[in-house]
Each structure stands twice: as structure tokens, then as C-alpha cells.
Design a protein around this motif. Structure first.
Motif, short mmCIF file in Angstrom:
data_model
loop_
_atom_site.label_atom_id
_atom_site.label_comp_id
_atom_site.label_asym_id
_atom_site.label_seq_id
_atom_site.Cartn_x
_atom_site.Cartn_y
_atom_site.Cartn_z
N LYS A 186 -13.26 -0.91 2.06
CA LYS A 186 -13.42 -1.90 3.14
C LYS A 186 -12.50 -3.08 2.88
O LYS A 186 -11.62 -3.00 2.03
N VAL A 187 -12.73 -4.17 3.61
CA VAL A 187 -11.93 -5.38 3.36
C VAL A 187 -12.06 -5.73 1.88
O VAL A 187 -13.17 -5.78 1.36
N PRO A 188 -10.95 -5.92 1.18
CA PRO A 188 -11.03 -6.14 -0.27
C PRO A 188 -11.83 -7.40 -0.62
O PRO A 188 -11.79 -8.40 0.10
N TRP A 234 -5.35 -1.10 -7.70
CA TRP A 234 -6.35 -1.25 -8.76
C TRP A 234 -7.70 -0.66 -8.37
O TRP A 234 -8.27 0.16 -9.08
N ARG A 235 -8.18 -1.05 -7.20
CA ARG A 235 -9.51 -0.56 -6.79
C ARG A 235 -9.47 0.94 -6.47
O ARG A 235 -10.48 1.64 -6.56
N ILE A 236 -8.29 1.39 -6.07
CA ILE A 236 -8.13 2.80 -5.72
C ILE A 236 -8.16 3.67 -6.98
O ILE A 236 -8.90 4.66 -7.06
N ASN A 273 -12.92 7.50 2.06
CA ASN A 273 -13.08 7.09 3.45
C ASN A 273 -12.26 5.80 3.61
O ASN A 273 -12.70 4.75 3.18
N ARG A 274 -11.08 5.91 4.17
CA ARG A 274 -10.02 4.92 4.08
C ARG A 274 -9.52 4.90 2.63
O ARG A 274 -10.16 5.49 1.75
N SER A 275 -8.43 4.18 2.39
CA SER A 275 -7.78 4.37 1.10
C SER A 275 -6.71 3.29 0.90
O SER A 275 -6.67 2.30 1.63
N TYR A 332 -3.93 3.60 1.88
CA TYR A 332 -3.10 3.56 3.09
C TYR A 332 -3.43 2.36 3.99
O TYR A 332 -2.60 1.94 4.79
N GLU A 333 -4.63 1.80 3.82
CA GLU A 333 -4.93 0.57 4.57
C GLU A 333 -3.91 -0.53 4.25
O GLU A 333 -3.65 -1.41 5.06
N ASP A 334 -3.33 -0.43 3.07
CA ASP A 334 -2.39 -1.47 2.64
C ASP A 334 -1.01 -1.35 3.28
O ASP A 334 -0.14 -2.20 3.07
N ALA A 382 -17.51 -6.52 17.57
CA ALA A 382 -16.48 -7.14 18.40
C ALA A 382 -15.10 -6.92 17.77
O ALA A 382 -14.09 -6.82 18.48
N ARG A 383 -15.10 -6.80 16.45
CA ARG A 383 -13.83 -6.57 15.76
C ARG A 383 -13.19 -5.24 16.20
O ARG A 383 -11.96 -5.14 16.30
N ASP A 384 -14.04 -4.25 16.45
CA ASP A 384 -13.52 -2.96 16.91
C ASP A 384 -12.73 -3.13 18.21
O ASP A 384 -11.69 -2.50 18.42
P1 ADP Z 1 -15.59 1.64 8.75
O1 ADP Z 1 -14.65 2.29 7.76
O2 ADP Z 1 -16.82 2.45 8.99
O3 ADP Z 1 -14.89 1.22 10.02
P2 ADP Z 1 -15.98 -1.14 8.38
O4 ADP Z 1 -16.36 -1.35 9.80
O5 ADP Z 1 -16.65 -1.95 7.34
O6 ADP Z 1 -16.12 0.38 7.98
O7 ADP Z 1 -14.41 -1.33 8.30
C1 ADP Z 1 -13.75 -1.44 7.15
C2 ADP Z 1 -12.61 -2.38 7.47
O8 ADP Z 1 -11.96 -2.73 6.26
C3 ADP Z 1 -11.57 -1.77 8.39
O9 ADP Z 1 -11.33 -2.59 9.48
C4 ADP Z 1 -10.35 -1.69 7.49
O10 ADP Z 1 -9.14 -1.85 8.19
C5 ADP Z 1 -10.60 -2.82 6.52
N1 ADP Z 1 -9.83 -2.66 5.29
C6 ADP Z 1 -9.84 -1.61 4.44
N2 ADP Z 1 -8.93 -1.79 3.46
C7 ADP Z 1 -8.34 -2.97 3.68
C8 ADP Z 1 -7.32 -3.69 3.02
N3 ADP Z 1 -6.73 -3.22 1.93
N4 ADP Z 1 -6.96 -4.90 3.53
C9 ADP Z 1 -7.56 -5.38 4.64
N5 ADP Z 1 -8.53 -4.73 5.32
C10 ADP Z 1 -8.91 -3.55 4.85
#
Ligand code: ADP
Length: 272
Positions: A97-99, A110-112, A126-128, A130-132, A199-201
Motif C-alpha cells: 500500500k502507500v509506503p 527494501w520493503r519488497i 498484491n501490487r508490488s 511496480y507501483e514505484d 473517493a480516491r478511486d
Molecule cells: P487496494 O490494493 O485494494 O486498492 P488500497 O485501496 O489501500 O488497496 O490501495 C493501495 C494504494 O497504495 C494504491 O492506491 C496504490 O497506488 C498505493 N501505493 C502502493 N505502493 C505505493 C508506492 N510505492 N507509492 C505510493 N503509493 C503506493
């Protein structure tokens, strides 16, 4: 009718090719139909379970499964389905998720790296990392110079994992914009699913095109022989499950995991 091996070949992004998601059909089913898919998925999951049992017993190789896709692409649903196959002992799921401030005070891998599977384990992301190069790029959270250097860094990181006995399989779940709209609406309308919606979605949905461009680059620049991407047409959940289960089962089978013999006992042991 297409067989599983065809899907693995058809959906794999060949290293060095330029991917344009807009040219691919997220509703494609490659000749499969929903009615026949159910029993086929069950068979693939059974095969996966038996392969995982051997992988775990042998403890020689690790398997890392990376799942990416836009919001509502079906990452959670895929994990739920595929996990049916596995013994939970020997399988880990990590959601990125958001770091946190601590994570942000380290390099992005690091967290990966802390969550990559050990030998004998299957790790699902679940995400990785690649979010970076996705959310970070779309929101300009770091300068272009910083994120654009990451494709090569990620390839090197994954190559290092592969060289140490980790098989990497990356799934990009592809849905179209209208499918996301329908799924968001359904989430909002269902009291048991509304919690998933925010709302973020909706804010992120406005950046659809930016995300598609970022996905195109990820798929084009980071599909390697050590860590291939598969673009999964994911508008239809049943096809998504069939494709992921088939590709995973074929990948695990390729490792030919085998039950080891106890090293310190004779093969003809009879217990008195
Ligand atoms: P879900 O994966 O079910 O959508 P969340 O609603 O908590 O879970 O969303 C996780 C959020 O964290 C996503 O919007 C994603 O883009 C964000 N995220 C993941 N990794 C990073 C990152 N390295 N930097 C910023 N945001 C991140």
C-alpha cells in the motif's frame, strides 16, 4: 479450443516488444466459454495444489507471483481464487500500500525484498515494486529522472532473484474503462462491498490515460526471460481465473518439483 499451453504463449509479453494495451481486447476469451471453464479451472487448481506440495517438500525453488492492474481489475478476486489451490503453509500474500514513513526512509525495493518468498514457498504480491513506476510516475511523487531509471533497476533486481532460484511470474490484469465503471458502481451499490470504494478511486479514474501509458511502459520495458509479464484479459472473471491458474500451473510444472527422499534413511526401511 485453446489449451493452457497456448494461453501461456499467447499472453506472454515477448521481451523487447512494445505493448499497447489499447490494441488488446480485455474481453478476449481465446475460444473458451464460461460453462466449460468452471471444471477446467477446478482441474488447474487441483494440479496447482499437487505441484505446490512437491515444491514445498523439495524446498529448492521459490515462486514469486506479481499481480498488477488498475483499481477494480480483480487482483483480490484472483488471489482468493488461486489461493484455494494452495496449502496456506508455504504460501504468503503481501499487499503493498502507500509506503509508511519507515518504508519511505529506505530505498523503494527494501520493503519488497523483505517479502520475497523463501525456497519452497510461493509468494503472491498484491501490487508490488511496480507501483514505484506507476502511481509514483502518474502523481510525479519523484522526479522523472528518478522513476525512469527504475525499469533497469527492477530488471536487475528480478534477475538477481531469478539467479538465486526464484521463478517470477507477473500478471497484468487488463480491464477497460467501462468495465471499471461498472465494477465501481456495483461496489458502491452493494453494502457488503462499499467499504472497498473510496473517493480516491474516482480521482484515480480521472487519470485513466496516464495509467495506461505507465502500464504500456512497464509491460514493454520489464518483461524479461527471467521475469515475464502476462497480460490477462480480465473483463470476464472466469477467463481471468482460467488464464492465471493455467499459466501458473504450467510454470510450476516446468520446475518439475519432486518429493525428496529422507537423506538419512534407507529406501527399504521397515518400521518394527
Ligand atoms: P487496494 O490494493 O485494494 O486498492 P488500497 O485501496 O489501500 O488497496 O490501495 C493501495 C494504494 O497504495 C494504491 O492506491 C496504490 O497506488 C498505493 N501505493 C502502493 N505502493 C505505493 C508506492 N510505492 N507509492 C505510493 N503509493 C503506493
Amino acid at each position: 479450443m485453446a489449451q493452457s499451453t497456448d494461453l501461456r504463449e499467447a499472453l506472454r509479453v515477448k521481451p523487447g516488444t512494445r505493448v499497447r494495451l489499447s490494441a488488446l481486447d480485455p474481453a478476449a476469451t481465446f475460444g473458451h466459454d464460461k460453462a466449460a471453464a468452471g471444471p477446467l479451472i477446478a482441474k488447474r487448481l487441483e494440479r496447482l495444489g499437487s505441484l505446490q506440495d512437491r515444491l514445498r517438500a523439495e524446498a529448492k525453488e521459490a515462486v514469486l507471483v506479481v499481480l498488477q492492474g488498475i483499481d477494480a481489475a480483480g487482483k483480490d478476486g484472483t488471489i482468493q481464487k488461486v489461493m484455494e489451490a494452495f496449502n496456506p503453509q508455504g504460501c504468503t500474500v503481501s499487499a503493498f500500500k502507500v509506503p509508511t514513513p519507515e518504508e519511505l526512509s529506505h530505498d523503494y525495493l527494501w520493503r519488497i525484498h523483505k517479502r520475497v518468498p523463501a525456497k519452497g514457498e510461493i509468494g503472491i504480491f498484491n501490487r508490488s515494486h511496480y507501483e514505484d513506476v506507476l502511481v509514483v510516475r502518474v502523481h510525479a511523487l519523484v522526479p522523472r529522472k528518478v522513476w525512469s531509471a527504475r525499469y533497469a533497476q527492477i530488471n536487475a533486481f528480478e534477475e538477481t532473484l531469478a539467479a538465486s532460484g526464484t521463478t517470477i511470474v507477473k500478471f497484468f490484469l487488463s480491464i477497460d474503462r467501462d468495465e471499471q465503471r461498472k465494477r465501481f458502481q456495483a461496489r458502491f451499490d452493494d453494502p457488503t462491498k462499499r467499504w472497498k470504494f473510496s473517493a480516491r478511486d474516482l480521482e484515480e479514474r480521472k487519470r485513466w490515460d496516464d495509467y495506461q501509458a505507465a502500464f504500456d511502459d512497464v509491460l514493454s520495458k520489464t518483461s524479461t526471460s527471467a521475469a515475464p509479464w502476462y497480460v490477462i484479459p480480465a473483463n470476464r472473471n472466469w477467463f481471468r481465473d482460467l488464464a492465471v491458474a493455467s499459466i501458473l500451473a504450467d510454470t510450476l510444472a516446468g520446475l518439475t518439483p519432486a518429493y525428496p527422499a529422507p537423506p538419512d534413511l534407507p529406501a527399504d526401511l521397515v518400521i518394527e
